[in-house]
Design a protein around this motif. Structure first.
Motif, PDB file in Angstrom:
ATOM      1  N   ALA A 139       0.830  -1.209   0.000  1.00 12.24           N
ATOM      2  CA  ALA A 139       0.000   0.000   0.000  1.00 12.24           C
ATOM      3  C   ALA A 139       0.863   1.258   0.000  1.00 12.24           C
ATOM      4  O   ALA A 139       0.577   2.234  -0.714  1.00 12.24           O
ATOM      5  CB  ALA A 139      -0.934  -0.012   1.204  1.00 12.24           C
ATOM      6  N   ILE A 140       1.927   1.259   0.795  1.00  8.65           N
ATOM      7  CA  ILE A 140       2.802   2.436   0.868  1.00  8.65           C
ATOM      8  C   ILE A 140       3.484   2.668  -0.468  1.00  8.65           C
ATOM      9  O   ILE A 140       3.535   3.800  -0.982  1.00  8.65           O
ATOM     10  CB  ILE A 140       3.837   2.264   1.988  1.00  8.65           C
ATOM     11  CG1 ILE A 140       3.147   2.279   3.351  1.00  8.65           C
ATOM     12  CG2 ILE A 140       4.885   3.372   1.926  1.00  8.65           C
ATOM     13  CD1 ILE A 140       4.067   1.960   4.511  1.00  8.65           C
ATOM     14  N   VAL A 141       4.016   1.583  -1.068  1.00  8.62           N
ATOM     15  CA  VAL A 141       4.712   1.727  -2.354  1.00  8.62           C
ATOM     16  C   VAL A 141       3.734   2.154  -3.440  1.00  8.62           C
ATOM     17  O   VAL A 141       4.062   2.993  -4.292  1.00  8.62           O
ATOM     18  CB  VAL A 141       5.416   0.405  -2.740  1.00  8.62           C
ATOM     19  CG1 VAL A 141       6.076   0.533  -4.106  1.00  8.62           C
ATOM     20  CG2 VAL A 141       6.452   0.033  -1.688  1.00  8.62           C
ATOM     21  N   GLY A 145       4.319   5.498  -5.381  1.00 10.14           N
ATOM     22  CA  GLY A 145       4.679   5.303  -6.775  1.00 10.14           C
ATOM     23  C   GLY A 145       5.834   4.335  -6.900  1.00 10.14           C
ATOM     24  O   GLY A 145       6.669   4.202  -5.987  1.00 10.14           O
ATOM     25  N   PRO A 146       5.912   3.615  -8.035  1.00 13.38           N
ATOM     26  CA  PRO A 146       6.998   2.655  -8.242  1.00 13.38           C
ATOM     27  C   PRO A 146       8.362   3.340  -8.198  1.00 13.38           C
ATOM     28  O   PRO A 146       8.514   4.487  -8.597  1.00 13.38           O
ATOM     29  CB  PRO A 146       6.706   2.085  -9.634  1.00 13.38           C
ATOM     30  CG  PRO A 146       5.267   2.383  -9.893  1.00 13.38           C
ATOM     31  CD  PRO A 146       4.992   3.671  -9.182  1.00 13.38           C
ATOM     32  N   GLY A 147       9.346   2.621  -7.727  1.00 11.64           N
ATOM     33  CA  GLY A 147      10.703   3.157  -7.626  1.00 11.64           C
ATOM     34  C   GLY A 147      11.429   2.488  -6.479  1.00 11.64           C
ATOM     35  O   GLY A 147      10.808   2.101  -5.481  1.00 11.64           O
ATOM     36  N   THR A 151      10.148   1.792  -2.619  1.00 10.88           N
ATOM     37  CA  THR A 151      10.039   0.404  -2.169  1.00 10.88           C
ATOM     38  C   THR A 151      10.768   0.205  -0.854  1.00 10.88           C
ATOM     39  O   THR A 151      10.257  -0.441   0.075  1.00 10.88           O
ATOM     40  CB  THR A 151      10.612  -0.543  -3.236  1.00 10.88           C
ATOM     41  OG1 THR A 151       9.895  -0.371  -4.463  1.00 10.88           O
ATOM     42  CG2 THR A 151      10.497  -1.985  -2.791  1.00 10.88           C
ATOM     43  N   LEU A 152      11.969   0.774  -0.739  1.00 12.19           N
ATOM     44  CA  LEU A 152      12.743   0.642   0.491  1.00 12.19           C
ATOM     45  C   LEU A 152      12.041   1.347   1.652  1.00 12.19           C
ATOM     46  O   LEU A 152      12.045   0.850   2.781  1.00 12.19           O
ATOM     47  CB  LEU A 152      14.147   1.213   0.294  1.00 12.19           C
ATOM     48  CG  LEU A 152      15.019   0.511  -0.744  1.00 12.19           C
ATOM     49  CD1 LEU A 152      16.417   1.134  -0.789  1.00 12.19           C
ATOM     50  CD2 LEU A 152      15.114  -0.980  -0.472  1.00 12.19           C
ATOM     51  N   ALA A 222      11.884  -8.881  -4.111  1.00 11.17           N
ATOM     52  CA  ALA A 222      11.633  -9.550  -5.385  1.00 11.17           C
ATOM     53  C   ALA A 222      10.131  -9.641  -5.653  1.00 11.17           C
ATOM     54  O   ALA A 222       9.678  -9.474  -6.792  1.00 11.17           O
ATOM     55  CB  ALA A 222      12.259 -10.945  -5.371  1.00 11.17           C
ATOM     56  N   GLY A 223       9.351  -9.908  -4.582  1.00 11.12           N
ATOM     57  CA  GLY A 223       7.910  -9.987  -4.757  1.00 11.12           C
ATOM     58  C   GLY A 223       7.290  -8.665  -5.180  1.00 11.12           C
ATOM     59  O   GLY A 223       6.429  -8.621  -6.065  1.00 11.12           O
ATOM     60  N   LEU A 224       7.747  -7.568  -4.577  1.00 17.48           N
ATOM     61  CA  LEU A 224       7.217  -6.254  -4.956  1.00 17.48           C
ATOM     62  C   LEU A 224       7.599  -5.891  -6.385  1.00 17.48           C
ATOM     63  O   LEU A 224       6.783  -5.349  -7.138  1.00 17.48           O
ATOM     64  CB  LEU A 224       7.723  -5.193  -3.981  1.00 17.48           C
ATOM     65  CG  LEU A 224       7.175  -5.275  -2.554  1.00 17.48           C
ATOM     66  CD1 LEU A 224       7.798  -4.190  -1.680  1.00 17.48           C
ATOM     67  CD2 LEU A 224       5.660  -5.147  -2.541  1.00 17.48           C
TER      68      LEU A 224
END
Length: 284
Positions: A139-141, A145-147, A151-152, A222-224
């Motif tokens: 939800a946070i990512v 937005g992707p990136g 993600t971190l 990897a899953g994200l």
């Protein structure tokens, strides 16, 4: 006349298994170090640009100049895997480091202060632990937005509570030990008491937990990226490369299998090395 007792021709030394286990642990930790070094120098040893096509499409494994072949548009699979390995491994280390720092501060503060400070910090920690961490990270990512950075951030937000709970427990157990009580009675200052006598007792458990946890972070990253929430294309990322090429499993199986195998290798080595770290620390 009593029967003679015949001594066995050979005996198993009790320490032999201990030494063998310690050697195996050292080998596993060495693999972890080697994997980290490989991730650091991945960009230097990659034979080609991972983004630009460099040869014909779908060249098979073992092609001269392209050890792991090429993908559907002619990019070198080995180069993309090395770049993706660096991204996944160093990102996992960064998430674990942030979790250790944030969770360590929260856990140590709660464990040392006690009282209402402990209650408030642990209730906040429990609130995060009660939430499904993977779904919260997604939800946070998705909101940010992707990136890779987003993600971190998303993973780090849900990862620190585990370390907070563990370190708080270790600190609470350490503050009641005789050497800490003796230092307190000797007039040692609070800051020095915490830094020199309390926190060192929690360090081994924190190190073991972190080393065992790296593989879980690698899999989550990897899953994200598999779901499209990692770095945007055409960046090299193990999960994204596996997801984007699953349709090639029958025609060019190496394209999705090689990055997927790299994820398996990262998680397997980190988990085995975590057991090795635990063995080495426990037998010091």
């Amino acid at each position: 006349m009593s029967a003679a007792v015949v001594a066995p021709r050979w005996t198993i030394r009790p320490s032999s298994g201990v030494h063998a286990g310690r050697r195996m642990a050292q080998v596993l930790v060495g693999l972890l170090v080697a994997l980290t070094v490989l991730a650091l120098v991945a960009r230097l040893i990659a034979p080609d640009d991972p983004i630009q096509p460099v040869a014909m499409a779908q060249l098979p494994i073992g092609t001269p100049g392209h050890l792991f072949g090429t993908d559907s548009i002619g990019r070198d699979v080995l180069s993309r895997t090395l770049f993706g390995l660096q991204t996944s491994w160093l990102s996992a280390l960064a998430v674990v480091a942030v979790g250790l720092v944030v969770g360590g501060v929260v856990g140590a503060t709660a464990g040392v202060a006690g009282g209402w400070v402990d209650s408030v910090l642990m209730r906040v920690t429990d609130l995060f632990l009660a939430l499904p961490s993977t779904l919260v990270a997604i939800a946070i990512v998705a909101a940010l937005g992707p990136g890779l950075t987003n993600t971190l951030v998303g993973i780090s937000v849900v990862w620190w509570p585990y370390y907070a709970r563990i370190i708080r427990s270790e600190v609470r157990a350490t503050v009641t030990r005789p050497h800490v009580e003796a230092a307190r009675l000797a007039g040692v200052g609070r800051a020095r008491l915490v830094l020199r006598h309390v926190l060192p007792g929690a360090v081994p458990t924190a190190i073991v937990t972190a080393s065992l946890d790296i593989g879980n972070v690698v899999l989550l990253l990897a899953g994200l990226s598999f779901l499209g929430l990692g770095q945007p294309a055409p960046a090299a990322e193990l999960g994204a490369d596996t997801a984007a090429n699953t349709q090639l499993l029958l025609s060019a199986w190496w394209v999705p299998v090689v990055p997927g195998a790299a994820v398996l290798l990262l998680s397997l080595v980190s988990n085995l090395a975590g057991d090795g770290v635990r063995t080495l620390i426990a037998r010091r």
